[in-house]
Scaffold this motif. Structure first.
Motif, mmCIF file in Angstrom:
data_model
loop_
_atom_site.group_PDB
_atom_site.id
_atom_site.type_symbol
_atom_site.label_atom_id
_atom_site.label_comp_id
_atom_site.label_asym_id
_atom_site.label_seq_id
_atom_site.Cartn_x
_atom_site.Cartn_y
_atom_site.Cartn_z
ATOM 1 N N ALA A 1 -13.159 56.357 14.689
ATOM 2 C CA ALA A 1 -12.567 55.169 15.302
ATOM 3 C C ALA A 1 -13.641 54.146 15.669
ATOM 4 C CB ALA A 1 -11.776 55.575 16.543
ATOM 5 N N GLN A 2 -14.776 54.676 16.159
ATOM 6 C CA GLN A 2 -15.840 53.778 16.573
ATOM 7 C C GLN A 2 -16.493 53.059 15.402
ATOM 8 O OE1 GLN A 2 -18.420 56.310 18.857
ATOM 9 N NE2 GLN A 2 -16.868 56.680 20.444
ATOM 10 N N SER A 3 -16.303 53.575 14.209
ATOM 11 C CA SER A 3 -16.900 52.929 13.045
ATOM 12 C C SER A 3 -16.139 51.681 12.617
ATOM 13 C CB SER A 3 -16.948 53.920 11.869
ATOM 14 O OG SER A 3 -15.638 54.189 11.383
ATOM 15 N N GLN A 4 -14.903 51.529 13.110
ATOM 16 C CA GLN A 4 -14.106 50.350 12.781
ATOM 17 C C GLN A 4 -14.517 49.176 13.672
ATOM 18 O OE1 GLN A 4 -12.561 50.155 10.204
ATOM 19 N NE2 GLN A 4 -11.184 51.855 9.752
ATOM 20 N N PRO A 5 -14.439 47.969 13.169
ATOM 21 C CA PRO A 5 -14.873 46.804 13.958
ATOM 22 C C PRO A 5 -13.900 46.463 15.083
ATOM 23 C CG PRO A 5 -13.860 46.088 11.900
ATOM 24 C CD PRO A 5 -13.967 47.588 11.816
ATOM 25 N N THR A 6 -14.409 45.831 16.093
ATOM 26 C CA THR A 6 -13.573 45.279 17.158
ATOM 27 C C THR A 6 -13.174 43.865 16.744
ATOM 28 O OG1 THR A 6 -14.657 46.578 18.877
ATOM 29 C CG2 THR A 6 -13.473 44.582 19.573
ATOM 30 N N ILE A 7 -11.868 43.636 16.686
ATOM 31 C CA ILE A 7 -11.358 42.348 16.208
ATOM 32 C C ILE A 7 -10.375 41.791 17.235
ATOM 33 C CG2 ILE A 7 -9.941 41.227 14.429
ATOM 34 C CD1 ILE A 7 -11.085 43.200 12.414
ATOM 35 N N GLN A 8 -10.487 40.531 17.535
ATOM 36 C CA GLN A 8 -9.570 39.857 18.451
ATOM 37 C C GLN A 8 -8.966 38.639 17.761
ATOM 38 O OE1 GLN A 8 -11.697 39.029 22.104
ATOM 39 N NE2 GLN A 8 -11.530 41.156 22.790
ATOM 40 N N TRP A 9 -7.657 38.621 17.703
ATOM 41 C CA TRP A 9 -6.923 37.516 17.090
ATOM 42 C C TRP A 9 -6.078 36.808 18.140
ATOM 43 C CZ3 TRP A 9 -4.298 38.937 11.751
ATOM 44 C CH2 TRP A 9 -5.290 39.081 10.775
ATOM 45 N N ARG A 10 -5.755 35.574 17.801
ATOM 46 C CA ARG A 10 -4.773 34.836 18.598
ATOM 47 C C ARG A 10 -3.536 34.593 17.731
ATOM 48 N NH1 ARG A 10 -7.185 29.673 21.523
ATOM 49 N NH2 ARG A 10 -7.620 29.057 19.369
ATOM 50 N N LEU A 11 -2.383 34.779 18.330
ATOM 51 C CA LEU A 11 -1.102 34.537 17.657
ATOM 52 C C LEU A 11 -0.399 33.386 18.354
ATOM 53 C CD1 LEU A 11 1.569 37.171 16.593
ATOM 54 C CD2 LEU A 11 2.236 35.157 17.910
ATOM 55 N N ALA A 12 -0.035 32.357 17.608
ATOM 56 C CA ALA A 12 0.732 31.233 18.146
ATOM 57 C C ALA A 12 2.200 31.424 17.768
ATOM 58 C CB ALA A 12 0.210 29.912 17.590
ATOM 59 N N SER A 13 3.064 31.401 18.767
ATOM 60 C CA SER A 13 4.502 31.535 18.537
ATOM 61 C C SER A 13 5.149 30.156 18.523
ATOM 62 C CB SER A 13 5.134 32.384 19.643
ATOM 63 O OG SER A 13 6.548 32.366 19.558
ATOM 64 N N SER A 14 6.239 30.035 17.777
ATOM 65 C CA SER A 14 7.004 28.788 17.777
ATOM 66 C C SER A 14 8.047 28.752 18.882
ATOM 67 C CB SER A 14 7.720 28.598 16.429
ATOM 68 O OG SER A 14 6.825 28.154 15.439
ATOM 69 N N PHE A 15 8.072 29.792 19.732
ATOM 70 C CA PHE A 15 9.185 29.945 20.660
ATOM 71 C C PHE A 15 8.728 29.930 22.113
ATOM 72 C CE2 PHE A 15 9.683 32.461 16.761
ATOM 73 C CZ PHE A 15 10.612 31.656 16.126
ATOM 74 N N PRO A 16 9.564 29.395 23.005
ATOM 75 C CA PRO A 16 9.216 29.364 24.428
ATOM 76 C C PRO A 16 9.290 30.749 25.050
ATOM 77 C CG PRO A 16 11.450 28.545 24.112
ATOM 78 C CD PRO A 16 10.866 28.737 22.744
ATOM 79 N N LYS A 17 8.591 30.944 26.168
ATOM 80 C CA LYS A 17 8.565 32.241 26.836
ATOM 81 C C LYS A 17 9.952 32.708 27.253
ATOM 82 C CE LYS A 17 3.877 32.507 28.728
ATOM 83 N NZ LYS A 17 3.075 32.584 29.968
ATOM 84 N N SER A 18 10.847 31.770 27.533
ATOM 85 C CA SER A 18 12.187 32.144 27.998
ATOM 86 C C SER A 18 12.978 32.908 26.948
ATOM 87 C CB SER A 18 12.968 30.892 28.423
ATOM 88 O OG SER A 18 13.038 29.959 27.360
ATOM 89 N N THR A 19 12.619 32.741 25.672
ATOM 90 C CA THR A 19 13.299 33.485 24.614
ATOM 91 C C THR A 19 12.570 34.817 24.442
ATOM 92 O OG1 THR A 19 11.986 32.341 22.927
ATOM 93 C CG2 THR A 19 14.128 31.411 23.466
ATOM 94 N N ASP A 20 12.887 35.747 25.332
ATOM 95 C CA ASP A 20 12.065 36.957 25.437
ATOM 96 C C ASP A 20 12.213 37.906 24.253
ATOM 97 O OD1 ASP A 20 14.705 37.260 26.860
ATOM 98 O OD2 ASP A 20 14.077 39.350 26.874
ATOM 99 N N ILE A 21 13.292 37.813 23.481
ATOM 100 C CA ILE A 21 13.380 38.659 22.292
ATOM 101 C C ILE A 21 12.453 38.120 21.208
ATOM 102 C CG2 ILE A 21 14.865 39.524 20.449
ATOM 103 C CD1 ILE A 21 17.158 39.625 22.385
#
Length: 366
Positions: free
Chosen positions: A29-49
């Motif tokens: 597991a430690q041999s795999q890289p640490t990766i951080q992505w950002r995801l942009a949603s088209s939807f407001p937080k109120s649409t929780d599904i």
């Protein structure tokens, strides 16, 4: 004594072997890289599904990689406006986005097939086309031209037809109607006499409240209740003939996708597949309860007039044929989509539809 010594040595060897294999897993597991992505949603937080489905993808990816691959979810407006997610993924502002293709028909109407076009397949049929009817192949080829790798990552199921300030009794009542609508449907609405406009989910309520628009469609009872539309428009129409099985997709920047280790690609693929089914299931579970609450709050349920739907159906397929004549990408997808839809609907007419019709009517008669 010799036997005791042998067993002792064997036991030590067995323990050592187990310990070695146990210690090897973290090392891998430690041999795999640490990766951080950002995801942009088209939807407001109120649409929780909708937003929650993005979060489900992120959660599964993190769990399966022991936290080495993290995706941080941002609701509409936190990084980019909801209708600019495609651009943000293409230009690398974010690595991925959770959005609907029909928001981007201004760039190319072919994007609409990624979500839904009027009188298209229901959720099951959409999945069947994508997975086993050639849809994934033709859509992946189209998205590759835009530097995007696309995955189905949710489906709301058939949607409602929207909220109206006034009752729609015939096709004539669409003349001059200002309605928020997305995708190719806007062109069809215009031919029906309406004045369509596209507004991001977070901006719909104030536009309806101020009278900037006369009607709005969004998703269905669960989300519509949260956005409060019943407070400013009481007529609630069905069905959403333009969204029989609208798909929500994860768009990934192609270069970012190619840079992922193969194991991370497999994990993200599996997470999207889980999300795709989970969204439909949750909407099916929540919409009925929400619909009851909306009616109790004053919503007046109305079916669309038959003449309006027949006119819209005719206009829709004439429009698709016209677009296909001048847009090779649209034609390539349409030539896969249309015959598959016609074929799969044969099966649904034989078994699925009669079964649903009977069980629904039998339930009402008790």
């Amino acid at each position: 004594m010799e036997r005791r010594a042998f067993l002792t040595k064997a036991g030590v060897g067995a323990v050592s072997t187990v310990a070695a294999s146990t210690l090897a897993a973290p090392a891998i597991a430690q041999s795999q890289p640490t990766i951080q992505w950002r995801l942009a949603s088209s939807f407001p937080k109120s649409t929780d599904i909708l937003v929650g489905t993005s979060e489900l993808i992120a959660k599964r990816v993190s769990e399966a990689t022991d936290g080495k691959f993290q995706i941080r979810v941002h609701a509409a407006g936190e990084i980019v406006p909801g209708l600019q997610v495609l651009d943000a993924v293409q230009n690398g502002t974010v690595q991925c986005g959770h959005t609907c293709g029909y928001y981007y028909v201004g760039k190319d109407p072919t994007f609409a097939f990624d979500t839904a076009i009027p009188f298209g397949p229901n959720a099951r049929q959409q999945n069947a086309w994508f997975q086993y009817g050639g849809g994934q192949e033709v859509m992946r080829a189209f998205f590759a031209k835009h530097g995007i790798v696309q995955f189905p990552a949710g489906n709301t199921g058939a949607q409602m037809g929207g909220w109206y300030r006034k009752e729609i009794k015939s096709l004539a009542d669409f003349n001059g109607l200002k309605i928020r609508i997305a995708g190719i449907t806007g062109q069809i609405m215009a031919k029906l006499g309406a004045a369509p406009t596209q507004i991001a989910g977070s901006d719909i309520y104030p536009a309806l409240e101020k009278g900037t628009i006369d009607a709005v469609e969004f998703v269905g009872p669960y989300d519509d209740e949260k956005l409060g539309f019943v407070q400013v428009a009481k007529y609630y129409y069905y069905p959403g003939w333009w969204e029989g099985g609208p798909q929500v997709s994860l768009y990934i920047n192609q270069k970012e996708w190619e840079a992922l280790p193969k194991s991370y690609q497999a994990i993200l693929t599996a997470a999207c597949a889980e999300a795709n089914g989970a969204m439909t299931a949750r909407y099916d579970a929540e919409n009925a309860k929400a619909l009851k609450r909306l009616v109790a709050k004053g919503a007046l349920l109305r079916p669309y007039p038959r003449d309006l739907m027949e006119a819209a159906h005719k206009i829709a397929f004439e429009l698709y044929d016209d677009i296909a004549k001048t847009n090779p990408d649209f034609k390539a997808v349409y030539d896969s989509w249309k015959p598959f839809l016609e074929e799969v609907q044969l099966w649904f007419r034989v078994a699925e539809l009669p079964y649903d019709n009977f069980t629904q009517s039998a339930g009402r008669s008790k």
